[in-house]
Design a protein around this motif. Sequence first.
Motif, PDB file in Angstrom:
ATOM      1  N   ARG A 143       0.832  -1.201   0.000  1.00 53.60           N
ATOM      2  CA  ARG A 143       0.000   0.000   0.000  1.00 53.60           C
ATOM      3  C   ARG A 143       0.866   1.251   0.000  1.00 53.60           C
ATOM      4  O   ARG A 143       1.772   1.382   0.824  1.00 53.60           O
ATOM      5  N   SER A 144       0.566   2.165  -0.918  1.00 47.98           N
ATOM      6  CA  SER A 144       1.347   3.409  -1.011  1.00 47.98           C
ATOM      7  C   SER A 144       0.966   4.346   0.132  1.00 47.98           C
ATOM      8  O   SER A 144      -0.219   4.458   0.490  1.00 47.98           O
ATOM      9  N   PRO A 145       1.932   5.037   0.704  1.00 45.21           N
ATOM     10  CA  PRO A 145       1.626   5.985   1.783  1.00 45.21           C
ATOM     11  C   PRO A 145       0.868   7.204   1.235  1.00 45.21           C
ATOM     12  O   PRO A 145       1.068   7.606   0.096  1.00 45.21           O
ATOM     13  N   VAL A 146      -0.010   7.773   2.055  1.00 46.76           N
ATOM     14  CA  VAL A 146      -0.743   8.977   1.672  1.00 46.76           C
ATOM     15  C   VAL A 146       0.139  10.191   1.934  1.00 46.76           C
ATOM     16  O   VAL A 146       0.650  10.349   3.040  1.00 46.76           O
ATOM     17  N   PRO A 147       0.342  11.051   0.929  1.00 45.19           N
ATOM     18  CA  PRO A 147       1.165  12.244   1.152  1.00 45.19           C
ATOM     19  C   PRO A 147       0.604  13.090   2.293  1.00 45.19           C
ATOM     20  O   PRO A 147      -0.608  13.303   2.389  1.00 45.19           O
ATOM     21  N   GLN A 148       1.484  13.539   3.160  1.00 48.33           N
ATOM     22  CA  GLN A 148       1.064  14.271   4.339  1.00 48.33           C
ATOM     23  C   GLN A 148       0.241  15.516   3.999  1.00 48.33           C
ATOM     24  O   GLN A 148      -0.721  15.852   4.701  1.00 48.33           O
ATOM     25  N   GLN A 149       0.615  16.191   2.884  1.00 49.39           N
ATOM     26  CA  GLN A 149      -0.083  17.424   2.545  1.00 49.39           C
ATOM     27  C   GLN A 149      -1.523  17.177   2.079  1.00 49.39           C
ATOM     28  O   GLN A 149      -2.308  18.130   1.942  1.00 49.39           O
TER      29      GLN A 149
END
Length: 307
Positions: free
Chosen positions: A294-300
């Motif tokens: 699973r790809s991480p969700v960009p913090q922004q």
Amino acid sequence: MTDNANLDFAEQASRLHADILDSFDEELEMEFDDVRLDPVLKELGHAAPVDMDRRLYLRELLRLQSELVKLQEWVVEQKLKVVVLFEGRDAAGKGGAIKRITQRLNPRVCRVAALPAPSERERSQWYFQRYVAHLPAAGELVLFDRSWYNRAGVERVMGFCTDDEYEEFYRSVPEFERMLIRSGIILVKYWFSITDEEQYRRFLMRIHDPLKQWKLSPMDLESRRRWEDYTRAKEEMLSRTHTEQAPWWIVEADDKKRARLNCIQHLLMQIPYGQTKQPEVVLPARVYNADYLRSPVPQQMLVPQFF
């Protein structure tokens, strides 16, 4: 069962319980909203209404809503076509009753038709034409938040129709409703009745509540001034359109909670329904692929945790 498995099961059960309570909280939130302005009413010299016990109300509402779910399933299985009309003065509580009926139902089965003022094109059509477009197909239930009876009420009082159009409506509507019933539609008509004093109190609440001021239109204010004109129009409407095939049912609505419960209970009695057999639901096993990451969700992109 391992200790980890026990913990996982306990956590899932806890979350499921929280989700169920959250669904009940929706009704509690609306109930708190009803009493939010009691102090304002007292300042204006109006006593807050004495409602039925809140715990009793919520218990009965949830019971009736569970029956509405059964009715919904019966409507789908039997391919019934149901139309329910909600009429009444401004602030009579039609919207609140409709909201409690639809609250736990499938919007694909039970939908609300709340038509705006007719367009120039619609005014040139057969009067009932724009309402016909919202009638149910088999397996559907449609609630009309105001209906073709606009002609007998607001259009008559405010002069939006001619005398000839008004009389033609009364010649046509009994036959129109008989046609609906002959086509297999179950038609139920409710008039929500409130007193002069209660409407005045509810209008005061809307005036002093920034969350509800949008509900007050110039037409609403004018309807208040013309209370007696609306009374005469309502009495004529009931006398000329209360038929054996499509009778009117009057909901005494000064007490919102009792009005909602009485309306729902009565509606359930108008449509004989049974218990539908539901297929057993088995949650399929989740498929895991060793090469999936699973790809991480960009913090922004994340909404900040304000609460």
